[in-house]
Design a protein around this motif. Structure first.
Motif, PDB file in Angstrom:
ATOM      1  N   SER B 188       5.940  27.868  83.636  1.00 45.86           N
ATOM      2  CA  SER B 188       4.908  27.382  84.548  1.00 45.86           C
ATOM      3  C   SER B 188       3.517  27.756  84.050  1.00 45.86           C
ATOM      4  O   SER B 188       3.386  28.609  83.171  1.00 45.86           O
ATOM      5  N   PHE B 189       2.487  27.148  84.611  1.00 46.24           N
ATOM      6  CA  PHE B 189       1.122  27.556  84.241  1.00 46.24           C
ATOM      7  C   PHE B 189       0.735  28.879  84.891  1.00 46.24           C
ATOM      8  O   PHE B 189      -0.332  29.410  84.658  1.00 46.24           O
ATOM      9  N   ASP B 190       1.616  29.384  85.759  1.00 53.29           N
ATOM     10  CA  ASP B 190       1.384  30.707  86.347  1.00 53.29           C
ATOM     11  C   ASP B 190       2.717  31.434  86.338  1.00 53.29           C
ATOM     12  O   ASP B 190       3.381  31.576  87.358  1.00 53.29           O
ATOM     13  N   ASN B 191       3.092  31.903  85.149  1.00 56.85           N
ATOM     14  CA  ASN B 191       4.455  32.390  84.960  1.00 56.85           C
ATOM     15  C   ASN B 191       4.826  33.584  85.826  1.00 56.85           C
ATOM     16  O   ASN B 191       6.002  33.848  86.047  1.00 56.85           O
ATOM     17  N   SER B 192       3.823  34.305  86.315  1.00 60.45           N
ATOM     18  CA  SER B 192       4.166  35.486  87.109  1.00 60.45           C
ATOM     19  C   SER B 192       4.807  35.110  88.447  1.00 60.45           C
ATOM     20  O   SER B 192       5.254  35.980  89.183  1.00 60.45           O
ATOM     21  N   ARG B 193       4.836  33.828  88.781  1.00 62.29           N
ATOM     22  CA  ARG B 193       5.446  33.424  90.051  1.00 62.29           C
ATOM     23  C   ARG B 193       6.960  33.329  89.961  1.00 62.29           C
ATOM     24  O   ARG B 193       7.621  33.100  90.954  1.00 62.29           O
ATOM     25  N   CYS B 194       7.501  33.454  88.744  1.00 65.55           N
ATOM     26  CA  CYS B 194       8.962  33.460  88.577  1.00 65.55           C
ATOM     27  C   CYS B 194       9.625  32.262  89.239  1.00 65.55           C
ATOM     28  O   CYS B 194      10.587  32.386  90.024  1.00 65.55           O
ATOM     29  N   VAL B 195       9.094  31.101  88.927  1.00 68.16           N
ATOM     30  CA  VAL B 195       9.622  29.870  89.503  1.00 68.16           C
ATOM     31  C   VAL B 195      10.939  29.522  88.822  1.00 68.16           C
ATOM     32  O   VAL B 195      11.074  29.655  87.605  1.00 68.16           O
ATOM     33  N   ALA B 196      11.895  29.073  89.617  1.00 69.28           N
ATOM     34  CA  ALA B 196      13.195  28.709  89.044  1.00 69.28           C
ATOM     35  C   ALA B 196      13.758  27.466  89.721  1.00 69.28           C
ATOM     36  O   ALA B 196      13.502  27.214  90.893  1.00 69.28           O
ATOM     37  N   ASP B 197      14.518  26.702  88.948  1.00 65.05           N
ATOM     38  CA  ASP B 197      15.370  25.661  89.520  1.00 65.05           C
ATOM     39  C   ASP B 197      16.714  26.327  89.815  1.00 65.05           C
ATOM     40  O   ASP B 197      17.299  26.961  88.938  1.00 65.05           O
ATOM     41  N   ILE B 198      17.166  26.178  91.043  1.00 66.06           N
ATOM     42  CA  ILE B 198      18.428  26.834  91.412  1.00 66.06           C
ATOM     43  C   ILE B 198      19.476  25.760  91.714  1.00 66.06           C
ATOM     44  O   ILE B 198      19.249  24.885  92.550  1.00 66.06           O
ATOM     45  N   THR B 199      20.580  25.836  91.014  1.00 65.86           N
ATOM     46  CA  THR B 199      21.632  24.827  91.200  1.00 65.86           C
ATOM     47  C   THR B 199      22.805  25.435  91.960  1.00 65.86           C
ATOM     48  O   THR B 199      23.273  26.523  91.641  1.00 65.86           O
ATOM     49  N   PHE B 200      23.218  24.719  92.992  1.00 68.46           N
ATOM     50  CA  PHE B 200      24.346  25.183  93.789  1.00 68.46           C
ATOM     51  C   PHE B 200      25.543  24.290  93.511  1.00 68.46           C
ATOM     52  O   PHE B 200      25.427  23.061  93.485  1.00 68.46           O
ATOM     53  N   ALA B 201      26.665  24.915  93.291  1.00 70.50           N
ATOM     54  CA  ALA B 201      27.885  24.144  93.056  1.00 70.50           C
ATOM     55  C   ALA B 201      28.999  24.798  93.856  1.00 70.50           C
ATOM     56  O   ALA B 201      29.610  25.771  93.423  1.00 70.50           O
ATOM     57  N   GLY B 202      29.180  24.312  95.058  1.00 74.81           N
ATOM     58  CA  GLY B 202      30.194  24.895  95.933  1.00 74.81           C
ATOM     59  C   GLY B 202      29.860  26.310  96.364  1.00 74.81           C
ATOM     60  O   GLY B 202      30.737  27.151  96.542  1.00 74.81           O
ATOM     61  N   THR B 203      28.568  26.594  96.521  1.00 75.45           N
ATOM     62  CA  THR B 203      28.130  27.937  96.909  1.00 75.45           C
ATOM     63  C   THR B 203      28.311  28.126  98.423  1.00 75.45           C
ATOM     64  O   THR B 203      27.836  27.300  99.201  1.00 75.45           O
ATOM     65  N   PRO B 204      28.947  29.204  98.853  1.00 77.00           N
ATOM     66  CA  PRO B 204      29.108  29.426 100.296  1.00 77.00           C
ATOM     67  C   PRO B 204      27.762  29.614 100.991  1.00 77.00           C
ATOM     68  O   PRO B 204      26.857  30.260 100.441  1.00 77.00           O
ATOM     69  N   ALA B 205      27.607  29.006 102.170  1.00 79.50           N
ATOM     70  CA  ALA B 205      26.351  29.102 102.913  1.00 79.50           C
ATOM     71  C   ALA B 205      26.667  29.301 104.383  1.00 79.50           C
ATOM     72  O   ALA B 205      27.677  28.810 104.880  1.00 79.50           O
ATOM     73  N   GLU B 206      25.773  30.030 105.068  1.00 87.22           N
ATOM     74  CA  GLU B 206      25.954  30.226 106.508  1.00 87.22           C
ATOM     75  C   GLU B 206      24.850  29.511 107.254  1.00 87.22           C
ATOM     76  O   GLU B 206      23.690  29.575 106.857  1.00 87.22           O
ATOM     77  N   PRO B 207      25.186  28.858 108.365  1.00 89.73           N
ATOM     78  CA  PRO B 207      24.147  28.150 109.111  1.00 89.73           C
ATOM     79  C   PRO B 207      23.253  29.109 109.903  1.00 89.73           C
ATOM     80  O   PRO B 207      23.726  30.107 110.428  1.00 89.73           O
ATOM     81  N   LEU B 208      21.964  28.795 109.926  1.00 88.35           N
ATOM     82  CA  LEU B 208      21.024  29.485 110.830  1.00 88.35           C
ATOM     83  C   LEU B 208      20.709  28.572 112.002  1.00 88.35           C
ATOM     84  O   LEU B 208      20.732  28.976 113.155  1.00 88.35           O
ATOM     85  N   VAL B 209      20.339  27.327 111.674  1.00 88.14           N
ATOM     86  CA  VAL B 209      20.034  26.337 112.711  1.00 88.14           C
ATOM     87  C   VAL B 209      20.647  25.021 112.257  1.00 88.14           C
ATOM     88  O   VAL B 209      20.469  24.631 111.103  1.00 88.14           O
TER      89      VAL B 209
END
Lengths: 401, 364
Positions: B188-209
């Motif tokens: 990124s043009f501001d690398n300290s932000r630690c930007v990432a693309d995150i890919t989920f493949a069958g990742t368990p998730a819990e509902p909030l709303v």
């Protein structure tokens, strides 16, 4: 409720009660003279109800309350469009200066009481054709004349001079010293022989400002309100009197709700204008700006209530609010297209876009132009250097014209 | 909540400024730009030690029970020193999402770590220009998520993310444990932000709303983060205004300080106006937390803060002339950060629409 909330509630109630007699509907179709007469009755009603001179001393007819009560009342009063504009300058600056610097206390008391009741109006004779911003560059002069003085010269942009009974004036009494040092501050009787008032018609069609000519106008030395040569300090004091007045983030133009309503009514290329991104952006930006000013003003009021001095950011109101009012008014005319051509010279700039637009340039100049205000912010708040001033320290009569 | 700071709040401002000025310098920040995958750990350590991560969270979970006003004061100082790792905002946003919408088990599991700063949270709602997409690209199916969350600030190091996903036809706000999840650092043009693309493949998730309320909940979280960011942006803009002022007083041209030229002094005076409007809106919005007009106030704060910081970055560099564009002097750090913060938590277009919808009322 806090005391101030109680005060506000009562003020709001009183203002509501005044609407039938003095509100917008009551003023509709009146000539300026009739409106002024109505204004004098309104001012008297305010005085009788204890809302005139709210923060002025009781022995001069005021209420002896704080600045916070004053702007609280003004905040409520502002909502109704009462005919109070004629007294804004008078009670805002010249009369408070008279209270502070007038030496004949009996005379002062009589004038203050009449001004508070709307019987007498004062104007402020500062600007001149050769300079408004450069207050110390003025050329109207007073020469000694027996025991008194004789004034010759011309002032300009004097608000309400045509209806004024008295004025405060700064004149040059010594052209041989540096320009700030040769000024003296007086009050004058606007009905005195030799005073001629000539109204100036402004772009919007109205004439609240005037040229004022002085031809051998004789005044006695008891009219003097500063030491001879000490007028500049009193002039500055005049300009510093009201650091916080009730302000209007709409720049004394229409409120944003009116623009939103218009954008909901009008269709642009077959679609509601409110759905148009260009319009939406202007609404959003305008709201953000006005909300910021409202928040600055709210914080200033809270600070005053807590006995603190508000920060200098209050000075931003006129600069940014009027500028944005001008742009928004242009856009509102755009939205109306050819329907916008119909023009009512007597419409109020508070709720009519054409009137707001045509009067907006006055707002950007009167009381300090944008450029003057930016200089003030840069120099006074941010500590940046003053502009180059080749006339500094040079006797006034040796400054190249 | 008053918009006047009390003594305790003033102390927070003074102390956080002192701590940051002692711990963060631009010389730490410049090297971060040249490599992706690093953040300013001096800042994050300071934030944890000073209790800033715990500040606006409930006491029951290790928090300090203060609010957005106090967090805003710290964010303002972080903005001044350019020291905001992305975690201050997103940690707070993730924690607030769990605090507001989570059940007791979820709160007990995540909030203490988020409060101490040992756990790093991230918010992954956006897809490109769309800060809150109507049709999120992440799908929920039988408790598992599929899809990619692009450009997540702080995403490279986050332990837990709050996602906006599509569950069948309706939106859902979810918690996802990111342990072991693959992610790709974005250069990124501001690398300290630690930007990432995150890919989920069958990742368990819990509902909030779940259901339509999920979007409103997501907007509320975004607005909370936007108010913190608005303070940070205001701090950055204020610092730039002061840097420009100081330079204009020092640098001479044609025999006088350049600050004596109206083209320069007026530019700085205009910045003063932008900074003060942004500050006023940010403080007001923080004080509105929990009230009906919070979203409107947050949108106004967001718009003025973005305008102030971007303009200050442009103008401050312009006032410096050539020296302003050098790597060494570091004004580009502010320029990078101003644009980064303008994009995180939704662009101006997004907030303009939110604001106008509210001003125009329903059906507009």
């Amino acid at each position: 409720m806090t005391d101030l909330e109680t005060y506000r509630a009562k003020a709001a109630e009183w203002c509501e009660a005044m609407v039938p007699a003095f509100g917008k509907a009551a003023r509709e179709g009146l000539t300026v003279e009739e409106d002024l007469a109505l204004g004098r009755r309104y001012q008297k009603a305010k005085f009788d109800a204890g809302y005139a001179g709210i923060n002025w001393p009781t022995d001069l007819g005021g209420q002896g309350l704080g600045h916070i009560e004053k702007i609280t009342f003004e905040g409520e009063e502002m909502k109704h469009g009462f005919p109070n504009v004629y007294f804004g300058i008078s009670l805002g600056m010249p009369v408070p200066v008279l209270m502070q610097f007038g030496s004949d206390r009996e005379f002062v008391k009589e004038r203050v009481l009449k001004a508070l009741q709307g019987e007498e109006i004062w104007c402020q004779l500062f600007s001149e054709p050769s300079g408004g911003t450069d207050l110390a560059g003025l050329r109207t002069r007073a020469e000694t004349d027996g025991n008194g003085w004789k004034i010759n010269g011309q002032k300009v942009w004097t608000s309400w001079a045509q209806y004024s009974d008295y004025g405060v004036i700064v004149v040059r009494t010594d052209p041989t010293v540096a320009k700030h040092k040769g000024l003296t501050y007086f009050w004058v009787d606007m009905k005195a022989p030799g005073v001629t008032v000539r109204p100036i018609k402004l772009a919007g069609g109205d004439s609240h400002v005037n040229e004022v000519f002085f031809d051998d106008v004789k005044i006695s030395d008891d009219h003097r309100m500063s030491p001879v040569g000490g007028g500049f300090a009193v002039a500055l004091a005049t300009l510093m009197i009201e650091r916080y007045v009730a302000t209007d983030s709409a720049g004394f133009g229409p409120h944003l709700d009116l623009f939103v309503d218009l954008a909901k009514e009008v269709r642009l290329n077959g679609r509601p204008a409110i759905e148009d991104g260009r319009i939406r952006q202007q609404i959003a930006r305008n709201h953000a700006m006005r909300a910021g000013l409202d928040s600055i003003n709210r914080r200033a009021r809270l600070m005053m209530q807590a006995g603190m001095t508000p920060g200098p950011e209050g000075s931003l109101n006129k600069l940014v609010a009027v500028r944005s009012r001008q742009k928004l008014s242009e856009l509102a005319l755009d939205l109306q297209g050819t329907d916008a051509f119909a023009f009512d010279e007597h419409a109020s700039p508070k709720d009519d876009w054409a009137s707001s637009w045509i009067n907006a340039p006055t707002g950007r100049i009167a009381g300090g132009s944008d450029e003057t205000l930016l200089n003030t912010i840069a120099e006074r708040i941010l500590g940046l250097p003053q502009d180059h001033r080749p006339d500094k320290g040079i006797p006034f009569n040796q400054i190249p014209a | 909540m008053s918009i006047l700071y009390d003594e305790g709040q003033q102390a927070i401002a003074t102390e956080s400024r002192r701590a940051l000025e002692a711990r963060v310098s631009k010389d730490d920040l410049l090297p971060l730009l040249q490599t992706s995958g690093r953040y300013h750990d001096g800042f994050w350590t300071t934030a944890k030690e000073q209790g800033w991560t715990a500040l606006a969270l409930p006491e029951a979970y290790g928090g300090l029970d203060l609010g957005l006003v106090e967090l805003g004061l710290i964010a303002h100082q972080a903005g001044r020193t350019l020291s905001g790792a992305p975690f201050l905002t997103s940690n707070f946003g993730a924690a607030k999402a769990i605090e507001l919408y989570g059940n007791d088990t979820q709160k007990a599991r995540w909030l203490p770590g988020l409060a101490s700063g040992e756990t790093i949270g991230a918010i992954a709602f956006a897809a490109g220009a769309d800060a809150l997409p109507d049709q999120p690209a992440i799908g929920l199916n039988a408790g598992k998520v599929e899809g990619m969350a692009p450009g997540v600030s702080g995403g490279l190091f986050a332990d837990v993310a709050i996602l906006l996903a599509l569950d069948g036809g309706t939106p859902a706000l979810l918690i996802v444990d990111l342990a072991g999840i693959e992610r790709k650092a974005v250069d990124s043009f501001d690398n300290s932000r630690c930007v990432a693309d995150i890919t989920f493949a069958g990742t368990p998730a819990e509902p909030l709303v779940t259901g339509e309320a999920a979007r409103a909940a997501a907007l509320r979280i975004l607005a909370l983060q936007a108010v913190v960011t608005a303070h940070e942006q205001t701090g950055g803009a204020e610092a730039l205004m002061e840097i420009a002022r100081d330079y204009a007083l020092t640098r001479k041209a044609f025999g006088q300080p350049i600050g004596a030229f109206q083209s320069i002094k007026h530019r700085i005076a205009e910045l003063y106006g932008l900074v003060e409007l942004a500050r006023a809106n940010a403080i007001h919005a923080a004080a509105c937390e929990g009230q009906d007009d919070f979203i409107t106030a947050a949108a106004a704060a967001r718009l003025s803060a973005t305008e102030a910081y971007d303009t200050a970055a442009r103008d401050c560099i312009q006032i410096h002339g050539g020296i302003g564009v050098t790597w060494e002097i570091g004004l580009h750090l502010h320029m990078r950060r101003s644009r980064t913060l303008a994009l995180e938590q939704g662009s101006s277009f997004f907030w303009e629409d939110i604001l106008v919808d509210r001003l125009a009322g329903a059906g507009a």
